[in-house]
Design an enzyme around this catalytic site. Structure first.
Site, PDB file in Angstrom:
ATOM      1  N   GLY A  99       0.814  -1.217   0.000  1.00  0.00           N
ATOM      2  CA  GLY A  99       0.000   0.000   0.000  1.00  0.00           C
ATOM      3  C   GLY A  99       0.842   1.257   0.000  1.00  0.00           C
ATOM      4  CB  SER A 123       3.335   0.498  -4.175  1.00  0.00           C
ATOM      5  OG  SER A 123       4.002  -0.707  -3.958  1.00  0.00           O
ATOM      6  CB  SER A 183      10.137   0.135  -6.467  1.00  0.00           C
ATOM      7  OG  SER A 183      10.026  -1.027  -7.276  1.00  0.00           O
TER       8      SER A 183
END
Length: 361
Positions: free
Chosen positions: A315, A317, A332
């Site tokens: 989450g 990301s 990433s």
């Protein structure tokens, strides 16, 4: 190995005049490196200023430069070199010179060997300027024959590479800052940007595909559509805002305040950074390597990443990696969590902006 002679007249003032601060007998310990303890003038630098000087010296020194990093305690740029002429040029520019065993060409060759012979899911590798080696990391899923294969390749590289283990599993952190939602999945907004005069934002490429719609709440109305997404290889995406959604150039600090973002910057090994994400909010850490390659499995290999000690979880990301008012990266993936720690990888913001033709704003 032959190295071209460096012209001190051409390089001596790279990055500006030498600062007046004098540090006597400063010692930086590192494997496979020799270091002088003689007295010389060293510039006291911020991490961004050290990065600027590092890029200047890299351009001037060419193949004689073998990587650099920022020593936060001494506020000094440490530059690896493979000749005494280059070392003197670094000192004249206000940096700390270390004559090391391995050139960047040799370490790049080691990385190519790993790519050709050991691209195994659950592995990563990056050039570590502190140890002057390529550090290979295998997560907990690498075992048996695959681990033996990796160990054999790393051993063949001799002193140029070192194998380490991670207790976690490398994976993209899919479901800076605020939560964004699409099709039941959640990621985090990275940075607001401007492209062709119109407001957009950038996030991680593995979060979605071009054409997907994104909202700022689960099941909410769309605030934008993804116009480009790149993953694997890279890990960044561009979303164009629809309508009048607010798009301030700032990062949510989750304490009722926000960090204004005025520019994009490049990471430097040793730089202190912060990350903002919708799952774990704000955490800090240190940049440990640049140009990292990570194999997330299923053919998802991403190159050119920033490796850090900053924790993250699913989450987060796409969330913001920043240093002061500078945008540095997009979350990433990695291993571990914000309880146990682990390695985390970030897509450099400057590359994403260059590819998209966008600017912070």
């Amino acid at each position: 190995m032959k190295h071209r002679r460096i012209s001190r007249r051409r390089i001596g003032v790279a990055g500006g005049a030498v600062a007046a601060l004098v540090i006597a007998g400063v010692t930086f310990q590192s494997a496979n490196a020799s270091d002088s303890t003689e007295q010389f003038s060293v510039k006291a630098l911020s991490a961004p200023a050290a990065g600027t000087l590092a890029r200047s010296l890299k351009a001037d020194l060419g193949t004689a430069e073998a990587g650099s990093y920022y020593d936060a305690d001494a506020r000094a740029l440490v530059v690896n070199v493979v000749s005494e002429d280059a070392a003197q040029a670094v000192r004249e520019a206000g940096g700390k010179a270390r004559v090391v065993e391995h050139s960047l060409a040799e370490l790049t060759g080691a990385r190519k060997t790993l790519t050709d012979k050991a691209s195994i899911p659950g592995t990563s590798w990056a050039t570590d300027p502190v140890s002057n080696k390529v550090i290979v990391t295998a997560d907990r899923t690498v075992a048996g024959a695959k681990l033996a294969e990796l160990q054999k390749v790393v051993k063949s590289l001799g002193a140029k590479a070192e194998l380490k283990r991670s207790a976690g599993q490398f994976k993209p952190f899919a479901a800076g800052g605020d939560a964004i939602h699409s099709g039941g999945g959640r990621c985090s907004l990275g940075f607001n940007v401007v492209k062709d005069g119109a407001p957009h934002f950038i996030t991680a490429g593995h979060c979605g595909q071009a054409g997907s719609e994104w909202s700022d709440s689960a099941g909410g109305a769309a605030i934008g559509s993804m116009v480009d997404s790149q993953f694997p290889g890279n890990d960044f995406a561009l979303v164009k805002y629809d309508g009048d959604a607010p798009h301030p150039s700032e990062v949510n600090l989750y304490d009722g305040t926000a960090q204004p973002i005025t520019k994009a910057g490049d990471a430097t090994v040793g730089m202190q950074v912060k990350r903002s994400g919708s799952t774990t909010q704000v955490h800090d850490g240190e940049v440990t390597a640049l140009d990292a390659t990570v194999n997330y499995g299923n053919g998802d290999v991403v190159e050119g990443l920033i490796q850090t000690t900053v924790c993250a979880e699913p989450g987060d990301s796409g969330g913001s990696l920043f240093a002061g008012d500078a945008a540095i990266g997009l979350t990433s993936g990695g291993s571990g969590d914000c309880s146990s720690g682990g390695e985390t990888f970030f897509q450099p913001v400057t590359e994403a902006l260059s590819v998209f033709g966008a600017q912070i704003g």
